[in-house]
Design an enzyme around this catalytic site. Structure first.
Site, PDB file in Angstrom:
ATOM      1  N   HIS A  68       0.782  -1.435  -0.057  1.00 50.38           N
ATOM      2  CA  HIS A  68       0.029   0.002  -0.041  1.00 50.38           C
ATOM      3  C   HIS A  68       0.886   1.437  -0.047  1.00 50.38           C
ATOM      4  CE1 HIS A  68      -4.000  -1.775   0.662  1.00 50.38           C
ATOM      5  NE2 HIS A  68      -3.480  -2.622   1.174  1.00 50.38           N
TER       6      HIS A  68
ATOM      7  N   ASP B  42      -5.698   5.977   0.211  1.00 50.70           N
ATOM      8  CA  ASP B  42      -5.839   4.455  -0.023  1.00 50.70           C
ATOM      9  C   ASP B  42      -7.513   4.012   0.037  1.00 50.70           C
ATOM     10  OD1 ASP B  42      -3.756   1.908   0.391  1.00 50.70           O
ATOM     11  OD2 ASP B  42      -5.860   1.508   0.604  1.00 50.70           O
TER      12      ASP B  42
HETATM   13  N1  UDP Z   1      10.060  -5.962  -2.187  1.00 54.30           N
HETATM   14  C1  UDP Z   1      11.347  -5.533  -2.113  1.00 54.30           C
HETATM   15  N2  UDP Z   1      12.296  -6.454  -1.979  1.00 54.30           N
HETATM   16  C2  UDP Z   1      11.989  -7.596  -1.412  1.00 54.30           C
HETATM   17  C3  UDP Z   1      10.680  -7.925  -1.271  1.00 54.30           C
HETATM   18  C4  UDP Z   1       9.757  -7.225  -1.760  1.00 54.30           C
HETATM   19  O1  UDP Z   1      11.759  -4.479  -2.689  1.00 54.30           O
HETATM   20  O2  UDP Z   1      12.846  -8.219  -1.101  1.00 54.30           O
HETATM   21  C5  UDP Z   1       9.147  -4.961  -2.759  1.00 54.30           C
HETATM   22  C6  UDP Z   1       8.228  -5.426  -3.890  1.00 54.30           C
HETATM   23  O3  UDP Z   1       9.166  -5.034  -4.916  1.00 54.30           O
HETATM   24  C7  UDP Z   1       6.964  -4.880  -3.951  1.00 54.30           C
HETATM   25  C8  UDP Z   1       6.634  -4.892  -2.162  1.00 54.30           C
HETATM   26  O4  UDP Z   1       8.043  -5.027  -1.830  1.00 54.30           O
HETATM   27  O5  UDP Z   1       6.678  -3.659  -4.547  1.00 54.30           O
HETATM   28  C9  UDP Z   1       5.807  -6.046  -1.816  1.00 54.30           C
HETATM   29  O6  UDP Z   1       4.531  -5.646  -2.352  1.00 54.30           O
HETATM   30  P1  UDP Z   1       3.232  -6.748  -2.711  1.00 54.30           P
HETATM   31  O7  UDP Z   1       2.250  -6.008  -3.057  1.00 54.30           O
HETATM   32  O8  UDP Z   1       3.893  -7.584  -3.796  1.00 54.30           O
HETATM   33  O9  UDP Z   1       3.036  -7.566  -1.135  1.00 54.30           O
HETATM   34  P2  UDP Z   1       2.642  -7.000  -0.041  1.00 54.30           P
HETATM   35  O10 UDP Z   1       4.093  -6.882   0.715  1.00 54.30           O
HETATM   36  O11 UDP Z   1       1.940  -6.052   0.223  1.00 54.30           O
HETATM   37  O12 UDP Z   1       2.206  -8.498   0.802  1.00 54.30           O
END
Ligand code: UDP
Length: 490
Positions: free
Chosen positions: A29, A127
């Site tokens: 988000h 949001d």
């Molecule tokens: N991300 C990152 N490095 C990591 C793991 C995740 O930069 O090692 C970032 C990924 O690129 C994405 C975000 O964290 O933009 C995760 O968002 P997502 O909607 O996929 O999952 P959530 O964390 O909300 O479950």
């Protein structure tokens, strides 16, 4: 011209996690909100971000924005102390509580800003989950735009919850596992996590229900989905608190001046038509945001650069990248299955192991004995990776993901095939879409069994089938490029 972007965060999440290296929850988000703010800033708007005190340390990475702390400035506030007593698993109650108790305070903050601002404030963007802001914006005659950080498909499913409920899709007693009568033992490992064991008396009730559905059955209203996908959303029907939250979110989204989506038209063409019918307000599909502002620095956790130097030493399209996002947690048994699956697949892998990824564990201590020696240089483990760069790297052949919408989009943008292991909410919906509609992923839909994991890894990296999946992923990446050249974030 002045735009305000509001992304509240939950006090409790930060409090529970503050001893850990990183407060990294809700990246799905926060990141898109900051990316959107950057896009608008690049178009000449000035930006004020309204935020709770918690998770606010990253603000120094955005010197071009004005940050204002709102809502949790008073430590004696009774509502906030209620929030602090809630556990991290009770995220939903925290969101509901803030929606219930924040309108008056938020109205006051906004009103002061409107009076004091030298520039005209043109719009409030929040949001979608902060549905309470619609009545505040209305009260101040301020247009509100909603940022929805999921796919359009997911919102269409959320809008169908009442119909699905009427048809019994949330009633576990009417579902059967793998063609057999639904019993605790016959439920897949991952389904078992969120279905309570059926009591003796309930088992008797199953016998009396005439039409017991099969978990594999397609949903008549939304044939993309299987009955088990609906169950995996972890909603127990219209009366469930999550369903109520979503219903409020959709209602106040319809009352807004428009929806901004982190998606693009070429990806969800038919869903867009349906959205236009169901949500008669403007829809702006200006994603994927990260293509315009890739490096979102929203936490203290530095992405580990060794991910890239290690990838540089690997053959093209050979590596499995594994990350389950910023919030999902594995049970110990699931984690062991993942480790064994990786070991037996014999393929190179780059694995993001966030501290806290495994329930009850700090970091690597639950790895099977000898795992690190066995995989040696074939595997590389980091706490946090520069995901965009990893996915764009030529060595990355596939992405084992939880199908958070950001990760899904990022994979699509780089033409990387996926292995899908969703946990909850919109993730099972995106996983089904990726595997059955876009056909660029292999869905591990029956849980975390080591043999199935190893087989899925071979399907995307080794077997002949991988060429077809890769080709479809490449075509999809092409569509992103076309969408960007024809649209851009204007
Ligand atoms: N991300 C990152 N490095 C990591 C793991 C995740 O930069 O090692 C970032 C990924 O690129 C994405 C975000 O964290 O933009 C995760 O968002 P997502 O909607 O996929 O999952 P959530 O964390 O909300 O479950």
């Amino acid at each position: 011209r002045r735009v305000m972007v509001d992304d509240l965060d939950i006090r409790e999440r930060a409090r529970v996690l503050k001893d850990k290296v990183d407060v990294s929850l809700a990246k799905g988000h926060i990141n898109p909100m900051l990316q959107l703010a950057n896009i608008l800033y690049s178009k000449g708007f000035s930006i004020t971000i309204l935020h709770t005190n918690f998770n606010s340390f990253y603000t120094s990475n955005y010197p071009h924005f004005t940050f204002r702390h709102v809502l949790d400035n008073d430590p004696k506030d009774a509502n906030l102390s209620k929030l602090a007593s809630k556990g991290i698993g009770d995220l939903l109650s925290g969101i509901m509580l803030l929606n219930q108790c924040s309108a008056a305070g938020f109205h006051q903050e906004l009103n002061q800003m409107l009076i004091a601002s030298k520039e005209p404030i043109v719009c409030l963007i929040t949001d979608a989950l902060w549905y309470f802001t619609q009545s505040v914006a209305d009260g101040l005659n301020l247009p509100r735009l909603v940022l929805r950080t999921s796919s359009l498909f997911c919102v269409l499913v959320y809008a169908s919850i009442p119909v699905l409920d009427d048809q019994g899709y949330f009633n576990q007693l009417r579902l059967s596992g793998r063609g057999t009568r639904f019993e605790h033992e016959s439920v897949d490992l991952d389904l078992r996590n969120f279905i309570s064991p059926i009591e003796e008396s309930n088992s008797k009730k199953v016998e009396n229900i005439e039409s017991v559905r099969n978990l594999e059955e397609r949903v008549s209203e939304l044939p993309v989905l299987k009955a088990k996908d609906v169950l995996k959303m972890r909603i127990k029907g219209q009366g469930d608190p999550t369903a109520k939250l979503l219903a409020n979110m959709l209602k106040q989204t319809k009352a807004s001046s428009g929806i901004i989506w982190n998606s693009f038209k070429e990806l969800e063409e038919s869903e867009l038509q349906k959205i236009h019918q169901d949500f008669p307000i403007p829809s702006f599909l200006i994603g994927p945001f990260h293509k315009y502002f890739p490096a979102t620095l929203s936490s203290l956790q530095e992405p580990d650069r060794s991910s890239i130097t290690w990838l540089d030493r690997q053959a093209p399209n050979s590596v499995l990248y594994i990350s389950f996002g910023s919030a999902a947690q594995l049970e110990e048994q699931e984690f062991l299955e993942v480790a064994h699956g990786l070991a037996t697949s014999n393929q190179p892998f780059l694995w993001v192991m966030r501290p806290g990824l495994v329930k009850g564990s700090e970091w690597l201590e639950m790895l099977p004995n000898g795992f690190l020696d066995e995989v040696g240089e074939r595997g590389h483990i980091v706490k946090w990776a520069p995901q965009h760069e990893v996915l764009a790297h030529q060595a990355t052949g596939a992405f084992w993901t939880h199908n958070g919408w950001n990760s899904t989009l990022e994979s699509i943008c780089e033409g990387v095939p996926m292995i899908c292991s969703p946990f909850w909410g919109d993730q099972p919906l995106d996983a089904r879409y990726v595997s059955d509609v876009l056909k660029v992923g292999v869905y591990l839909e029956d849980g975390w069994a080591r043999d199935e994991i190893a087989s899925a890894i071979r399907r995307v990296l080794v077997d002949e089938e991988r060429e077809d999946i890769r080709e479809r992923a490449r075509c999809l990446k092409e569509k992103v490029n076309v969408s960007q050249t024809t649209l851009g974030p204007d």
